[in-house]
Design a protein around this motif. Structure first.
Motif, mmCIF file in Angstrom:
data_model
loop_
_atom_site.group_PDB
_atom_site.id
_atom_site.type_symbol
_atom_site.label_atom_id
_atom_site.label_comp_id
_atom_site.label_asym_id
_atom_site.label_seq_id
_atom_site.Cartn_x
_atom_site.Cartn_y
_atom_site.Cartn_z
ATOM 1 N N HIS A 159 0.831 -1.204 0.000
ATOM 2 C CA HIS A 159 0.000 0.000 0.000
ATOM 3 C C HIS A 159 0.866 1.255 0.000
ATOM 4 C CE1 HIS A 159 -3.618 2.393 1.728
ATOM 5 N NE2 HIS A 159 -3.559 2.464 0.418
ATOM 6 N N GLU A 160 1.963 1.241 0.703
ATOM 7 C CA GLU A 160 2.864 2.399 0.695
ATOM 8 C C GLU A 160 3.447 2.629 -0.699
ATOM 9 O OE1 GLU A 160 4.385 2.350 5.350
ATOM 10 O OE2 GLU A 160 5.258 0.978 3.878
ATOM 11 N N ILE A 161 3.752 1.538 -1.415
ATOM 12 C CA ILE A 161 4.230 1.673 -2.789
ATOM 13 C C ILE A 161 3.152 2.318 -3.654
ATOM 14 C CG2 ILE A 161 4.837 0.365 -4.867
ATOM 15 C CD1 ILE A 161 6.277 -1.610 -3.005
ATOM 16 N N ALA A 162 1.895 1.857 -3.506
ATOM 17 C CA ALA A 162 0.799 2.434 -4.282
ATOM 18 C C ALA A 162 0.631 3.915 -3.986
ATOM 19 C CB ALA A 162 -0.497 1.677 -3.987
ATOM 20 N N GLY B 15 8.061 5.780 -10.031
ATOM 21 C CA GLY B 15 8.598 5.050 -8.897
ATOM 22 C C GLY B 15 7.656 5.077 -7.705
ATOM 23 N N PRO B 16 7.767 4.076 -6.851
ATOM 24 C CA PRO B 16 8.701 2.958 -6.873
ATOM 25 C C PRO B 16 8.343 1.953 -7.979
ATOM 26 C CG PRO B 16 7.808 3.337 -4.648
ATOM 27 C CD PRO B 16 6.972 4.108 -5.603
ATOM 28 N N ALA B 17 9.351 1.556 -8.739
ATOM 29 C CA ALA B 17 9.169 0.614 -9.833
ATOM 30 C C ALA B 17 10.423 -0.232 -9.962
ATOM 31 C CB ALA B 17 8.891 1.349 -11.139
ATOM 32 N N THR B 18 10.277 -1.410 -10.567
ATOM 33 C CA THR B 18 11.401 -2.319 -10.732
ATOM 34 C C THR B 18 12.007 -2.154 -12.126
ATOM 35 O OG1 THR B 18 10.143 -4.173 -11.681
ATOM 36 C CG2 THR B 18 10.170 -3.967 -9.263
ATOM 37 N N ILE B 19 13.178 -2.723 -12.305
ATOM 38 C CA ILE B 19 13.827 -2.652 -13.601
ATOM 39 C C ILE B 19 13.014 -3.403 -14.657
ATOM 40 C CG2 ILE B 19 15.290 -4.664 -13.159
ATOM 41 C CD1 ILE B 19 16.203 -1.492 -15.174
ATOM 42 N N ARG B 20 12.350 -4.491 -14.269
ATOM 43 C CA ARG B 20 11.503 -5.216 -15.225
ATOM 44 C C ARG B 20 10.262 -4.409 -15.581
ATOM 45 N NH1 ARG B 20 13.086 -10.358 -16.277
ATOM 46 N NH2 ARG B 20 14.672 -11.220 -14.880
ATOM 47 N N ASP B 21 9.717 -3.676 -14.618
ATOM 48 C CA ASP B 21 8.620 -2.756 -14.945
ATOM 49 C C ASP B 21 9.058 -1.785 -16.035
ATOM 50 O OD1 ASP B 21 6.835 -3.746 -12.988
ATOM 51 O OD2 ASP B 21 7.607 -2.371 -11.460
ATOM 52 N N PHE B 22 10.230 -1.200 -15.859
ATOM 53 C CA PHE B 22 10.743 -0.210 -16.813
ATOM 54 C C PHE B 22 10.982 -0.841 -18.180
ATOM 55 C CE2 PHE B 22 14.749 2.097 -18.312
ATOM 56 C CZ PHE B 22 14.033 3.097 -18.955
ATOM 57 N N ALA B 23 11.547 -2.024 -18.222
ATOM 58 C CA ALA B 23 11.835 -2.670 -19.497
ATOM 59 C C ALA B 23 10.553 -2.953 -20.273
ATOM 60 C CB ALA B 23 12.617 -3.961 -19.267
ATOM 61 N N THR B 24 9.531 -3.458 -19.593
ATOM 62 C CA THR B 24 8.273 -3.764 -20.277
ATOM 63 C C THR B 24 7.589 -2.489 -20.748
ATOM 64 O OG1 THR B 24 7.981 -5.754 -18.938
ATOM 65 C CG2 THR B 24 6.034 -4.885 -20.046
ATOM 66 N N ARG C 265 2.613 -4.887 -10.858
ATOM 67 C CA ARG C 265 1.243 -4.391 -10.949
ATOM 68 C C ARG C 265 0.370 -4.954 -9.828
ATOM 69 N NH1 ARG C 265 -1.354 -5.103 -16.708
ATOM 70 N NH2 ARG C 265 0.451 -3.807 -17.223
ATOM 71 N N ASP C 266 0.760 -6.086 -9.270
ATOM 72 C CA ASP C 266 -0.050 -6.722 -8.240
ATOM 73 C C ASP C 266 -0.210 -5.865 -6.989
ATOM 74 O OD1 ASP C 266 2.669 -7.007 -7.686
ATOM 75 O OD2 ASP C 266 2.428 -8.931 -6.683
ATOM 76 N N VAL C 267 0.689 -4.915 -6.758
ATOM 77 C CA VAL C 267 0.581 -4.107 -5.535
ATOM 78 C C VAL C 267 -0.626 -3.182 -5.587
ATOM 79 C CG1 VAL C 267 3.098 -4.147 -5.310
ATOM 80 C CG2 VAL C 267 1.990 -2.106 -6.238
ATOM 81 N N LEU C 268 -1.263 -3.040 -6.747
ATOM 82 C CA LEU C 268 -2.395 -2.130 -6.879
ATOM 83 C C LEU C 268 -3.733 -2.796 -6.570
ATOM 84 C CD1 LEU C 268 -1.291 -0.344 -10.178
ATOM 85 C CD2 LEU C 268 -0.797 0.282 -7.815
ATOM 86 N N ARG D 23 -7.483 -1.093 -6.107
ATOM 87 C CA ARG D 23 -8.672 -1.352 -6.912
ATOM 88 C C ARG D 23 -9.816 -1.907 -6.071
ATOM 89 N NH1 ARG D 23 -9.389 -6.149 -11.399
ATOM 90 N NH2 ARG D 23 -11.593 -6.435 -10.974
ATOM 91 N N ILE D 24 -11.018 -1.329 -6.244
ATOM 92 C CA ILE D 24 -12.211 -1.851 -5.561
ATOM 93 C C ILE D 24 -13.384 -2.033 -6.529
ATOM 94 C CG2 ILE D 24 -11.628 -0.894 -3.299
ATOM 95 C CD1 ILE D 24 -13.898 1.245 -3.983
ATOM 96 N N GLY D 25 -13.193 -1.746 -7.805
ATOM 97 C CA GLY D 25 -14.305 -1.899 -8.741
ATOM 98 C C GLY D 25 -13.950 -1.379 -10.109
ATOM 99 N N ARG D 26 -14.991 -1.244 -10.938
ATOM 100 C CA ARG D 26 -14.808 -0.814 -12.321
ATOM 101 C C ARG D 26 -15.850 0.244 -12.685
ATOM 102 N NH1 ARG D 26 -11.927 -4.360 -15.962
ATOM 103 N NH2 ARG D 26 -10.939 -6.061 -14.836
#
Length: 365
Positions: free
Chosen positions: A20-23, A224-233, A296-299, A319-322
């Motif tokens: 949650h802190e990352i989000a 950020g906060p983000a990972t190197i794989r996040d950035f590459a994708t 993305r799972d942290v969201l 996320r709580i809905g759409r």
């Protein structure tokens, strides 16, 4: 979390942080909660690119990050060319600043062409065909002509080139990736294409390592906060290139760890308290979603899918809905589908978010 306010983390000297802190940090750094810009072009200059696949919703991605922005103001900026839309970073449309479009294409177009290669071969699109198509497009757009895709298709058909479906899309995308064309002014509700050299002021080129460093700097500062794989994708760079870009700027970044992952972000500034509960209506291709792959799972994703409501309702960053909209002459009607019931304060926050969206579209709510 205080029942009335969220205090964004101010000290980042920890060895670990919660999801949650990352989000929360991402919401701040992406300008969803603390708008730093008053003009769309200024926002794009910081973010480098904003995915613009669904045009109507993509304008909201800019609007909710820009203080005082309206749908009409962003549309005007697009028509005037202070923000552009083209295929860059990945094989999809993005909004970009005119001063960035050249070096971003130089950096990422080679990878996009590789990613596009299989589909092009599958549809019989060869290099000779691409060269002929570029020549036709350059001729018919010269002199300040802005043409719709349908009009371009007619010109290509007259030259006995593919003019429908997937082949047409890839011929046009190839011209975008080659810095031949980009978005032109709107003609009513129709998009047009223009020659990039007639639409974009000349800008100095960056050598590849400079471009890698610049893209990494902007990404980790605003995502950020983000990972190197996040950035590459997100960038479509190879992992090796993404690491090279990060290494060039990591002396100006901070590093965090959570769940065995290494995250990078810009050094912390004083961050204000934010009223909680806070609900944001985020479109499905928003940078808050698309900037991350590995993390993305942290969201808070993973709840029951409801494909008819493709956009996301975020409560304090999770996320709580759409939701979805219906646009009419009276503005925007917002429909929602929730993963769980809301308490009275959360329901009031949802109505506040809906009113923000309606005001953006010129509603009186």
């Amino acid at each position: 979390m205080n029942p009335h306010h969220i205090r964004l983390p101010g000290s980042l000297s920890w060895q670990s942080v919660t999801h949650h802190e990352i989000a929360l940090l991402r919401l701040h750094n992406q300008s969803l909660w603390t708008q730093q810009d008053t003009q769309p072009a200024g926002l794009l200059g910081r973010l480098a690119a904003v995915q613009a696949q669904e045009f109507a919703y993509a304008k909201w991605s800019i609007g909710q990050r820009t203080s005082g922005a309206t749908h009409e103001g962003i549309q005007r900026a697009y028509v005037e060319g202070s923000i552009l839309r083209t295929h860059v970073l990945r094989p999809t449309w993005h909004f970009v600043h005119p001063s960035d479009i050249g070096w971003l294409l130089d950096l990422t177009a080679p990878r996009i062409r590789i990613l596009n290669g299989f589909t092009q071969r599958e549809h019989g699109i060869e290099e000779a065909m691409l060269r002929r198509s570029n020549a036709v497009l350059a001729k018919v757009l010269a002199g300040g002509h802005h043409l719709t895709r349908t009009e371009l298709a007619s010109k290509l058909a007259a030259a006995r080139l593919p003019s429908t479906g997937v082949p047409l899309a890839y011929l046009v995308m190839h011209a975008e990736l080659g810095k031949l064309i980009c978005s032109g002014a709107m003609r009513g509700k129709q998009h047009t294409y223009a020659l990039m050299e007639e639409r974009v002021p000349a800008a100095p080129a960056l050598i590849r390592d400079e471009a890698l460093a610049e893209l990494a700097r902007r990404y980790f500062a605003t995502r950020g906060p983000a990972t190197i794989r996040d950035f590459a994708t997100w960038s479509s760079l190879t992992l090796a290139e993404a690491r090279r870009g990060l290494q060039a700027v990591q002396h100006g970044l901070e590093r965090l760890h959570a769940d065995g992952r290494e995250y990078w972000l810009a050094p912390a500034d004083p961050r204000p308290a934010v009223k909680s509960p806070r609900i944001d209506l985020v479109q499905c291709y928003d940078e808050y979603i698309m900037s991350y792959s590995e993390s993305r799972d942290v969201l808070g994703f993973g709840a029951l899918d409801r494909p008819q409501f493709v956009h996301f309702i975020m409560l304090d960053g999770l996320r709580i809905g759409r939701w979805r909209h219906q646009l009419g002459k009276g503005g925007a009607e917002v429909q929602t589908s929730l993963d769980r019931p809301l308490n009275a304060r959360e329901a009031a926050a949802l109505q506040s978010a809906i009113r923000r969206y309606q005001r953006f579209h010129g509603g009186d709510s």
